[in-house]
Design an enzyme around this catalytic site. Structure first.
Site, PDB file in Angstrom:
ATOM      1  CG  HIS A  34      -2.221   1.403   1.007  1.00 42.07           C
ATOM      2  ND1 HIS A  34      -3.177   0.997   0.833  1.00 42.07           N
ATOM      3  CD2 HIS A  34      -1.767   2.115   1.956  1.00 42.07           C
ATOM      4  CE1 HIS A  34      -3.955   2.718   1.046  1.00 42.07           C
ATOM      5  NE2 HIS A  34      -3.394   2.843   1.500  1.00 42.07           N
ATOM      6  CG  HIS A  80      -9.808   4.670   2.494  1.00 43.08           C
ATOM      7  ND1 HIS A  80     -10.506   4.941   3.647  1.00 43.08           N
ATOM      8  CD2 HIS A  80      -8.950   4.759   2.676  1.00 43.08           C
ATOM      9  CE1 HIS A  80      -9.421   5.167   4.630  1.00 43.08           C
ATOM     10  NE2 HIS A  80      -8.730   5.150   4.384  1.00 43.08           N
TER      11      HIS A  80
END
Length: 730
Positions: A34, A80
């Site tokens: 990430h 998200h």
């Protein structure tokens, strides 16, 4: 998730010792997929990111492009995804908060949001539950902070059943003198943390986002989801404005993935500097937090600023004015070391650049995607039309966007429901001596493009991707995504300036999944390059796998454009003109909603090699006084495009050569209603094919003819077909 053994060996080799508990956790998060893009970074060099308009390109919290004389726009996008599956409301809300703070950290004021949402099959109750929670979270946060949500997309596909995607883009405005970056400037400056207090929410969010979702993720991973406070964010927005106005900020970074540890280490590493931080100085809302929790908590509404020592008290005063916490937590140093102390002990002591940028990249095998065979049976025209027009992917998204405040700020001239949104640039209008009125329209489905507005410069925004396209052929579908977004901007008279991407994929350790991901990177890069649109920033989200399998490779693109004025023609027919289809035609059905509904397979349609010329010509024609409506051809093909243009007072009688011609989703095409068809044909001469479809009239009925089949529907019937989402959700 723990620090991988190979990574631990690399860290030990650099430090000359075993890492402390806090260091191991920090490396685990900052070296996660990430944060470090370990599998995707080798592919991202495919993108071109420079042009004469680009001020700040990839690598900062947001990109910056020039959109007018003395006016810059910031542009960024983030995902998200995992948090929105576990907790759809808070996951989506904090996604909005994070991208807005990326805007603040560049010195800009946020003026617009666009959200691109992807869920499993709409018929599934769980998909509708996620849709409801995500939309509520976005509207709650965006409306409360006063930033309008003006565009985006909503798509449904079985591949997202166990892993929805929530991608959010933000645009901000600033003048050149206000620009700051996330690059620490000078040793001796102080690091000041401003905003909400630090709690334990969001712990390990970066590493959580780098794992496949497990079956029990909705309960077991809830602590990794941040909890937002939009009213604190609104105060932070205004405080940031005051800090920038007063010249108190040397550099800034928002606290997102990996929390304080991520923001502060990346800030000093980017400036080739170091820092010393006292973790005990961080203002906290929960007693007994340890060093690792303070470093990695992803509590929301927090910014870290680099401040000259003599200005720390002034920053405190601004924070107090807006009822925000403020902590002087450390000092920028010149030795390149990232050092954190806690309770009298040094808990982190590592080279800042090694911590922020030292993760080794992955060299993974990939399998090239195959081209689908042609194998399908066509339904009857009326069955095809009624089914495709009512599909949730092509049906009205009014239920979604009417929950968002898209007028706050008095900039929105072309609202959600059109091909692209348009924002009025008051600053440039004022500079030219103009006056700017606000719009009062209700969007495309009312046949209203936003009311009367003054002739002022505008900023246009389009965003989205079609998972059917990239599931069919990742490269061609991603290339088409670039063309589609540019066509959306051209339809409202805008010239594309820059794009940001959110590249979503599954587990890259699977060669077929990684091959599909690599193909969407190349397709999007080639498409934007051929359109002469630089990709100035973005986000990568991998490991979007679940018990249901990997998601389709999803290259969400947000594209920004500029307009000379804000009075776009709109897509609703005027009812008295000739209808022309512009753009090279292709009757191939691969990636179409028709095949998704009725089964079968086909290759994805070819995209015009001169798509950039088509887009430029369409943008120019859209601004002609003789052009009364423009609507691009995309999801659902020509049939859906025509259905969306019909009003109670305007209909059309259209002939198409075949059913395939009505439902192919070949990109780079648009329907134009004009009172000067010969002028449009002359404009596109040598650029693209122009096909005369028929004429518009005052009937309020759409009549379609293909060969020996004819189908006719009045406006009320079309509206009823298109209310699929609202009918199920209300």
């Amino acid at each position: 998730m723990t620090l991988a053994e190979s990574d631990r060996e690399r860290v030990v080799g650099e430090l000359g010792r075993d890492p402390t508990r806090a260091e191991a956790a920090l490396f685990e998060n900052l070296w996660s997929e990430h944060c470090a893009y370990r599998s995707s970074l080798p592919l991202l060099s495919a993108f071109d990111s420079e042009s004469e308009d680009v001020v700040v390109g990839p690598g900062d919290d947001a990109a910056v492009v020039e959109v007018g004389d003395g006016l810059y726009a910031t542009f960024g996008v983030e995902s998200h995804n995992h948090p929105s599956y576990v907790d759809p409301f808070d996951g989506a809300a904090t996604g909005v908060g994070g991208i807005v703070r990326d805007t603040l950290s560049m010195g800009a004021y946020p003026v617009a949001l666009a959200d691109c949402l992807y869920f499993g099959g709409f018929e599934r109750e769980h998909s509708r539950y996620l849709l409801e929670g995500v939309v509520e979270g976005i509207s709650h946060y965006g409306n409360a902070i006063g930033v309008p949500t003006v565009g985006g997309s909503t798509a449904f596909h079985e591949g997202y059943e166990g892993n929805p995607l929530v991608n959010v883009a933000c645009v901000g405005l600033l003048t050149p003198d206000r620009l700051v970056t996330a690059e620490a400037q000078r040793p001796g400056n102080r690091l000041v943390l401003v905003g909400n207090s630090t709690g334990r929410d969001g712990l390990g969010g970066a590493s959580f986002a780098s794992e496949d979702l497990a079956e029990d993720a909705e309960t077991e991973d809830r602590p990794a989801v941040q909890v937002g406070d939009p009213y604190a964010e609104k105060r932070l927005i205004e405080a940031n404005e005051e800090l920038i106005d007063a010249g108190l900020v040397q550099s800034a970074r928002d606290l997102g993935a990996a929390g304080l540890g991520g923001a502060s280490s990346e800030l000093v590493a980017k400036g080739h500097l170091g820092c010393e931080i006292d973790l005990n100085a961080v203002h906290q809302r929960e007693p007994g937090m340890n060093a690792t929790e303070i470093l990695l908590a992803e509590s929301q509404e927090r910014m870290v600023y680099e401040v000259a020592p003599e200005n720390v008290d002034a920053v405190r005063e601004v924070a107090a004015k807006f009822d925000l916490g403020c902590s002087d937590i450390g000092e920028v140093t010149g030795d390149g070391q990232y050092v954190c102390g806690f309770d009298g002990d040094v808990v982190v002591d590592a080279p800042a650049e090694f911590l922020a940028d030292g993760a080794p990249l992955n060299d993974l095998p990939m399998t090239e995607p195959e081209t689908p065979a042609t194998d399908y049976d066509l339904p009857a025209l009326d069955e095809a039309f009624e089914t495709v027009v009512a599909n949730p992917n092509t049906a009205s998204k009014r239920w979604v966007y009417r929950q968002y405040d898209h007028e706050v700020g008095a900039r929105t001239a072309v609202r959600p429901g059109e091909d692209g949104a348009v924002l009025a640039l008051h600053e440039l209008a004022d500079a030219a001596g103009g006056a700017m009125a606000t719009s009062n329209g209700d969007g495309r489905e009312d046949g209203d493009t936003g009311g009367d507005v003054a002739d002022a410069p505008g900023l246009a925004l389009a965003a989205g991707a079609n998972p059917n396209w990239t599931a069919c052929e990742p490269y061609a579908g991603a290339y088409a995504t670039a063309v589609e977004n540019a066509t959306n901007l051209a339809a409202v008279g805008a010239d594309p300036v820059a794009a940001v991407d959110c590249l979503n994929g599954g587990n890259p350790e699977k060669p077929d999944v990684y091959g599909g991901f690599g193909a969407i990177v190349d397709g999007l890069a080639d498409g934007c390059r051929d359109l002469s649109v630089p990709v100035v920033g973005g986000n990568v989200s991998l490991y979007n796998d679940s018990e249901a399998g990997p998601i389709p490779p999803t290259p969400t693109l947000a594209m920004l454009g500029t307009t000379d004025g804000v009075d776009a023609p709109g897509s609703a027919l005027a009812g008295d003109g000739t209808l022309l289809l512009v753009g090279d035609h292709d009757e191939t059905l691969g990636g179409s909603e028709l095949l998704a509904e009725f089964g079968g397979s086909d290759a994805f349609p070819d995209v015009s090699e001169n798509a950039g010329d088509v887009v430029a010509t369409l943008g120019a024609v859209a601004g002609d006084d003789t052009t009364t409506a423009v609507h691009d051809v995309s999801d659902g093909g020509l049939a859906v495009t025509l259905a969306e243009t019909i009003t109670a007072d305007a209909g059309a009688d259209v002939s198409a050569p075949s059913t395939e011609a009505l439902f192919s989703e070949a990109p780079g095409r648009a329907v134009i209603e004009t009172t000067d068809p010969e002028g449009v044909k002359a404009a596109f001469d040598g650029v693209a094919t122009v096909v005369e479809l028929g004429a518009s009239d005052a009937s309020g009925t759409l009549t379609l003819t293909t060969g020996d089949e004819t189908a006719a529907y009045d406006h009320a019937e079309i509206v009823a077909f298109r209310e699929t989402i609202a009918a199920a959700m209300d």
